[in-house]
Design a protein around this motif. Structure first.
Motif, PDB file in Angstrom:
ATOM      1  N   TYR A 123       0.998  12.472   1.929  1.00  0.00           N
ATOM      2  CA  TYR A 123       2.221  12.097   1.220  1.00  0.00           C
ATOM      3  C   TYR A 123       2.558  10.625   1.426  1.00  0.00           C
ATOM      4  O   TYR A 123       3.118   9.991   0.536  1.00  0.00           O
ATOM      5  CB  TYR A 123       3.374  13.026   1.609  1.00  0.00           C
ATOM      6  N   VAL A 124       2.206  10.086   2.579  1.00  0.00           N
ATOM      7  CA  VAL A 124       2.368   8.647   2.801  1.00  0.00           C
ATOM      8  C   VAL A 124       1.502   7.904   1.786  1.00  0.00           C
ATOM      9  O   VAL A 124       1.965   6.968   1.120  1.00  0.00           O
ATOM     10  CB  VAL A 124       2.001   8.255   4.250  1.00  0.00           C
ATOM     11  N   TYR A 125       0.260   8.346   1.646  1.00  0.00           N
ATOM     12  CA  TYR A 125      -0.634   7.712   0.677  1.00  0.00           C
ATOM     13  C   TYR A 125      -0.108   7.882  -0.749  1.00  0.00           C
ATOM     14  O   TYR A 125      -0.059   6.919  -1.530  1.00  0.00           O
ATOM     15  CB  TYR A 125      -2.055   8.272   0.768  1.00  0.00           C
ATOM     16  N   LYS A 126       0.277   9.090  -1.081  1.00  0.00           N
ATOM     17  CA  LYS A 126       0.774   9.363  -2.434  1.00  0.00           C
ATOM     18  C   LYS A 126       1.952   8.449  -2.761  1.00  0.00           C
ATOM     19  O   LYS A 126       2.030   7.885  -3.850  1.00  0.00           O
ATOM     20  CB  LYS A 126       1.172  10.834  -2.546  1.00  0.00           C
ATOM     21  N   TYR A 127       2.861   8.296  -1.812  1.00  0.00           N
ATOM     22  CA  TYR A 127       4.019   7.422  -2.023  1.00  0.00           C
ATOM     23  C   TYR A 127       3.589   5.964  -2.171  1.00  0.00           C
ATOM     24  O   TYR A 127       3.972   5.283  -3.116  1.00  0.00           O
ATOM     25  CB  TYR A 127       5.023   7.568  -0.868  1.00  0.00           C
ATOM     26  N   LEU A 128       2.797   5.466  -1.234  1.00  0.00           N
ATOM     27  CA  LEU A 128       2.417   4.054  -1.240  1.00  0.00           C
ATOM     28  C   LEU A 128       1.453   3.699  -2.362  1.00  0.00           C
ATOM     29  O   LEU A 128       1.362   2.530  -2.754  1.00  0.00           O
ATOM     30  CB  LEU A 128       1.833   3.650   0.111  1.00  0.00           C
TER      31      LEU A 128
END
Length: 116
Positions: free
Chosen positions: A85-90
């Motif tokens: 989710y960190v990746y998806k957001y960034l």
């Protein structure tokens, strides 16, 4: 990598995934580690009672929902799982983060990203 001593579980898998994500985003993995350390102490179950923000980068509830999950689901995830989710957001900011400050702004104050 900076702050690796703050990772208490899944250390090797977590650091490997941070490196992969950073590479995919075109950023320095230390920048991502710094932001997670600043925001949550690199604790996936971190919670800000005042704002309702949770997780590694202190996702706001509306952001979590926009990413397709819930606050309670995010808080049940391991540190490695939450990195998805960190990746998806960034990933929305890919190509616009050329410094530690840009990564931090993408998390904390995205409308300021790229502005003087």
């Amino acid at each position: 990598m900076w702050y690796e001593n703050y990772i208490t579980t899944n250390k090797e898998a977590f650091l490997d995934k941070v490196s992969i994500i950073a590479d995919q985003l075109g950023i320095n993995p230390n920048w991502l580690m710094f932001v997670m350390r600043w925001e949550s102490g690199i604790k996936p179950n971190a919670r800000n009672m005042a704002s309702g923000a949770v997780g590694l980068i202190q996702f706001m509830p509306s952001t979590i929902q926009a990413l397709g999950t819930t606050t309670s689901a995010l808080l049940k995830m391991s540190n490695v799982e939450q990195l998805d989710y960190v990746y998806k957001y960034l990933s929305y900011y890919k190509g616009r983060m050329s410094s530690l400050y840009d990564v931090y702004l993408a998390v904390f104050f995205p409308s300021a990203l790229g502005k003087p």
